[in-house]
Design an enzyme around this catalytic site. Structure first.
Site, PDB file in Angstrom:
ATOM      1  N   ASP A 267       1.023  -1.062   0.014  1.00 57.95           N
ATOM      2  CA  ASP A 267       0.031   0.230  -0.177  1.00 57.95           C
ATOM      3  C   ASP A 267       0.905   1.045  -0.025  1.00 57.95           C
ATOM      4  O   ASP A 267       2.160   1.067   0.344  1.00 57.95           O
ATOM      5  CB  ASP A 267      -0.991  -0.005   1.239  1.00 57.95           C
ATOM      6  CG  ASP A 267      -2.243   0.936   0.994  1.00 57.95           C
ATOM      7  OD1 ASP A 267      -1.963   1.713   0.081  1.00 57.95           O
ATOM      8  OD2 ASP A 267      -3.134   0.559   1.689  1.00 57.95           O
TER       9      ASP A 267
HETATM   10  C1  BGC Z   1      -4.858   3.207  -0.086  1.00 57.63           C
HETATM   11  C2  BGC Z   1      -5.063   2.192  -1.348  1.00 57.63           C
HETATM   12  C3  BGC Z   1      -5.033   2.787  -2.194  1.00 57.63           C
HETATM   13  C4  BGC Z   1      -3.623   3.759  -2.364  1.00 57.63           C
HETATM   14  C5  BGC Z   1      -3.361   4.388  -3.741  1.00 57.63           C
HETATM   15  C6  BGC Z   1      -3.913   4.091  -0.020  1.00 57.63           C
HETATM   16  O1  BGC Z   1      -3.826   5.232   0.876  1.00 57.63           O
HETATM   17  O2  BGC Z   1      -5.096   2.511   1.517  1.00 57.63           O
HETATM   18  O3  BGC Z   1      -6.378   1.648  -0.910  1.00 57.63           O
HETATM   19  O4  BGC Z   1      -5.056   2.040  -3.336  1.00 57.63           O
HETATM   20  O5  BGC Z   1      -3.662   4.628  -1.426  1.00 57.63           O
HETATM   21  O6  BGC Z   1      -4.153   5.717  -3.841  1.00 57.63           O
END
Ligand code: BGC
Length: 850
Positions: A267
């Site tokens: 993530d």
């Molecule tokens: C989120 C993810 C997301 C990623 C990219 C993160 O903060 O937890 O779900 O895909 O950002 O935007």
């Protein structure tokens, strides 16, 4: 009265130990040693991957430097290797719609789960895949299969509810749909990412059994049944170890046990180490290479904390995803349908999805459907009625258009019915843009707009790189920036005056990604400073007509998304009275209440389970005025309804319905279609009744999942706690009869067949969802009272009957066994229960397994 002081069962007293023991090898002692620095696969291939000659040949041609550059992102992309024709993986969020500019905003995933319609969800997935491609992207960062452990979870709307079987069926359909369109799906967030409080660090203490029975199945199904190409590891820790460097989670469970051959990406910002993360099984650091930088990877190779074989594996996995998408040089591109954003067929799928997600909870005296011909005047009330809300954070989608409940009803009712709209309460979310007429640049009171000075860097130091006059402040730069500025690390200062046209109390608001601040006459009024996604902060101020106030707004952007808007609204104190009046004079009133991206979003958990703001009081007022009031609750997770439910004749849980919400709602309210959605999550009467009550959001940096296997209805049904509405519940406008129920014992493969005749005994075409739950009567006393193991949505014409057969695979009876670290089916009696919700299971039959 049910108390929820759940004592951890003695068997699970050492939950922390079990949580760490994902790797069977480490399970011998009660407190296993910390994860080894090098993955168990250091002296042999981590898994036995299928060797693809093209992938192997490209891997062999890559230099070490090129490999090192491939394992870290550049924002939302990988780098690719031009020299060899290896393209970038180009990613975008999910899961509600495709981000990066406007796209079809579908209903929130929780609404997709409420449809109990995997076939429909697959079509939604395919539409998402096409829109992803239309935006030139190859990877969709979705679906999110974390379960709704507690009603507070800020990302609950992104989930598929509280049940692992339902989540697995919906997730696999979603993934199949996305990947059928030549786009990689990314199942996220692996694993046990159920709360936003301390989301970047919280350590989850959960038992091995709960992991395998509740939190893992949707991920496992994504890998083994849907062949998902990518997995995103989560921010949280598990038993003290970050998910993205957890060898038991990534190396052992995901890759070795489940045989995942695709790519594990972190993530955004969830990586905390170089060698530990890479050796544990992380293949790609996103968004950029903070730990997987060329330099750090080099030193890890030099000091042998990371080996070349593992680096090759990381790269190979990325190449395998590209190969799966037919994007490698020499591959024949897949023949795919045309990629478009928002074509008519997506509108139709979206409207159907939004409709099928609507759950009719109550319909006293058959108030619904409304008979359009008998209506002269309708009141549409509520702060959520004239807009289409969605949850926030990375799942927030900019819709290509919005059909609000008000729009949908006006369109469906036509000009012969008067539709009065009353917001009923002030909605800070939908401030009007401050117009240029209220703004003047410094020292130029007769001109309009503000002076904008642009800076590279985020501290406004040095001279600005450019300045210009801007008429109003409303931008979404997404991943871009204003002309002349770098992509990241820049700032703008706006100066001038603000003059209100009418005297009164005003709300001023700054909505920004990242930080913003507003000063009026030198006083800091709105402080929205900090690195965050689009976040609105407001302040109230008294303004006199025609009196200019000195205004300064500072804005800065660090990384990823960027946006800023400056809005205001005069506070009208008569909104409640106007709503009362509208309700009083209407033949029927429809009140839409709920949350916005402010209450439900990545980064925050909901602070209350009541409707936010003044909506509870608004509901009471409207219900008192008009007994023909239909309440529509637009939230991504349960709200407590007890205070107003007894007075409400009809209630629909609509979730966040997407940009076709207004059409879908009108279809159901006016009876064009019968509602058929079912609750994918239990609606509790009180927060104290919920299984996680004693253990949320945790303390001292960790949260214990002491409720064990009793999540959601598993708890309510086992402990006999009365919910407001049970899991699986939902009414229709018709009446269904189930008869000739039979359970056929195992066939040669061990499958059990559950059959019944289903008859639509009402007068309207409608759908019912048959649900099969298994009750373990003998083999395991720790097992929940019952668990959903099969369901089938059946749509029948009025009077039509059908014989329906549902299959229970041997795994439907199995439980996770701590001794063998595998699923086993214990000997003894099992009751198979069939019905239409977890509390309506009148058809039962007992099976015995030796
Ligand atoms: C989120 C993810 C997301 C990623 C990219 C993160 O903060 O937890 O779900 O895909 O950002 O935007």
């Amino acid at each position: 009265m049910q108390t929820t002081a759940l004592m951890p069962s003695p068997r699970f007293a050492s939950a922390a130990c079990l949580a760490l023991s994902l790797c069977p090898a480490a399970c011998s002692s009660s407190f296993p040693a910390p994860p080894p620095p090098v993955a168990p696969c250091s002296d042999g291939p981590c898994l036995k991957p299928s060797h693809v000659p093209l992938v192997d040949s490209l891997l062999a041609q890559l230099t070490l430097e090129e490999k090192l550059l491939l394992v870290a992102g550049t924002g939302f992309d990988t780098r690719g290797v031009e020299r060899l024709g290896i393209p970038k993986l180009s990613m975008t969020d999910g899961p509600v719609g495709v981000r990066n500019g406007a796209a079809t905003a579908f209903p929130a995933p929780v609404a997709l789960a409420a449809s109990f319609d995997p076939e429909l969800v697959q079509r939604v997935g395919a539409a998402l895949g096409r829109e992803t491609r239309a935006k030139g992207k190859s990877v969709l960062l979705a679906p999110c299969v974390n379960l709704q452990r507690t009603p507070q979870g800020g990302r609950n709307f992104e989930s598929f509810g509280e049940d692992p079987w339902l989540a697995s069926r919906i997730a696999t359909s979603y993934i199949r749909g996305v990947q059928s369109e030549g786009v990689a799906a990314t199942v996220k967030h692996f694993a046990i990412n159920n709360q936003e409080t301390e989301r970047m660090t919280v350590s989850v203490e959960v038992s091995e059994r709960a992991l395998h029975e509740l939190y893992f199945p949707a991920f496992k199904a994504a890998v083994q049944e849907a062949g998902v190409l990518a997995v995103m590891c989560s921010y949280n820790r598990i038993g003290g170890t970050y998910a993205c460097e957890h060898p038991g989670l990534l190396g052992d469970t995901l890759k070795q046990r489940w045989g995942f051959e695709g790519l594990v990406m972190s993530d955004w910002g969830a990586t905390h180490s170089t060698a530990a993360a890479a050796s544990a099984g992380l293949d790609l650091e996103m968004p950029t290479g903070e730990y997987f930088s060329v330099e750090k990877l080099h030193s890890a190779l030099d000091d042998h904390s990371l080996n070349l074989q593992r680096l090759d594996d990381m790269v190979r996995r990325q190449l395998r995803v590209l190969h799966g998408l037919h994007l490698l040089p020499g591959q024949t591109p897949s023949r795919l349908s045309p990629a478009q954003v928002d074509p008519p067929e997506h509108r139709a799928i979206n409207r159907q999805a939004s409709r099928e997600g609507l759950v009719l909870l109550k319909n006293t005296g058959s108030l619904l459907p409304l008979e359009a011909k008998q209506l002269k005047r309708v009141a549409v009330i509520g702060p959520r009625a004239a807009y289409v809300e969605g949850g926030g954070g990375s799942a927030l989608v900019k819709p290509t258009y919005r059909v609000s409940p008000l729009d949908g009803l006006r369109e469906a009712l036509g000009s012969s019915v008067v539709v009065d709209y009353a917001p009923g309460e002030f909605s800070a979310e939908h401030l009007d843009l401050v117009p240029a007429t209220a703004l003047a640049p410094p020292g130029k009171p007769t001109e309009q707009g503000l002076l904008a000075q642009y800076y590279t860097g985020i501290d406004f130091s040095g001279t600005s790189v450019k300045s210009e006059l801007v008429s109003s402040l409303d931008w979404r730069w997404d991943l871009g920036s204003p002309d002349g500025l770098p992509a990241d690390q820049w700032s703008i200062r706006f100066t001038g005056t603000l003059t209100a046209p009418t005297t009164g109390r005003y709300i001023l608001g700054l909505n920004s990604d990242d930080g913003s601040r507003l000063w009026l006459d030198g006083k800091l009024l709105v402080d929205n400073w900090g690195g965050h996604p689009m976040t609105l902060k407001t302040a109230e101020v008294e303004l006199k007509a025609g009196v200019p106030h000195e205004l300064r707004i500072d804005y800065y952007e660090t990384i990823l998304g960027a946006g800023l808007s400056f809005g205001w609204q005069r506070i009208d104190n008569n909104l409640l009275d106007q709503a009362r009046k509208a309700a009083r004079s209407a033949d029927a009133s429809i009140i839409v209440v709920g949350d916005t991206e402010r209450e439900e979003s990545e980064g925050i958990d909901r602070s209350s389970l009541l409707l936010p703001g003044n909506q509870e009081a608004l509901l009471q007022a409207v219900l008192a005025e008009n007994p023909r009031t239909i309440v529509v609750v637009a939230t991504g997770a349960p709200v407590l309804m007890g205070a107003w439910l007894p007075k409400a004749p009809a209630v629909i849980q609509s979730w966040f319905g997407g940009q076709e919400f207004g059409h879908a709602l009108a279809d159901v309210l006016l009876g064009t279609v019968s509602p058929s959605g079912k609750l994918p999550v239990t609606l509790p009467k009180r927060w104290e009744d919920c299984p996680a009550f004693d253990n949320f959001p945790g303390s001292g940096g960790s949260v214990r999942y002491d409720e064990e296997l009793l999540m959601g209805y598993r708890f309510f049904d086992t402990r006999k706690v009365e919910p407001e509405y049970p899991f699986g519940f939902g009414l229709t406008y018709s009446r269904f009869e189930i008869s000739d129920f039979s359970v056929l014992p195992s066939d040669t493969e061990g499958n059990v067949s559950v059959s019944c005749s289903l008859r639509n005994a009402g007068s309207k075409r409608a759908a019912e969802v048959l649900q099969v739950y298994v009750h373990d009567a003998q083999s395991d006393r720790h097992r929940p009272e019952q668990e959903l193991k099969a369901f089938a949505r059946q749509e029948l014409e009025a009077g039509e009957s059908k014989r329906v057969t549902l299959r229970l695979a041997p795994s439907a009876f199995a439980r996770y066994d701590l001794a063998s670290h595998d699923f086993v089916r214990g000997a003894g009696a099992y009751e198979v229960r069939l019905g239409t919700s977890s509390r309506e299971l009148p058809h039962r039959s007992t099976l015995r397994f030796p």
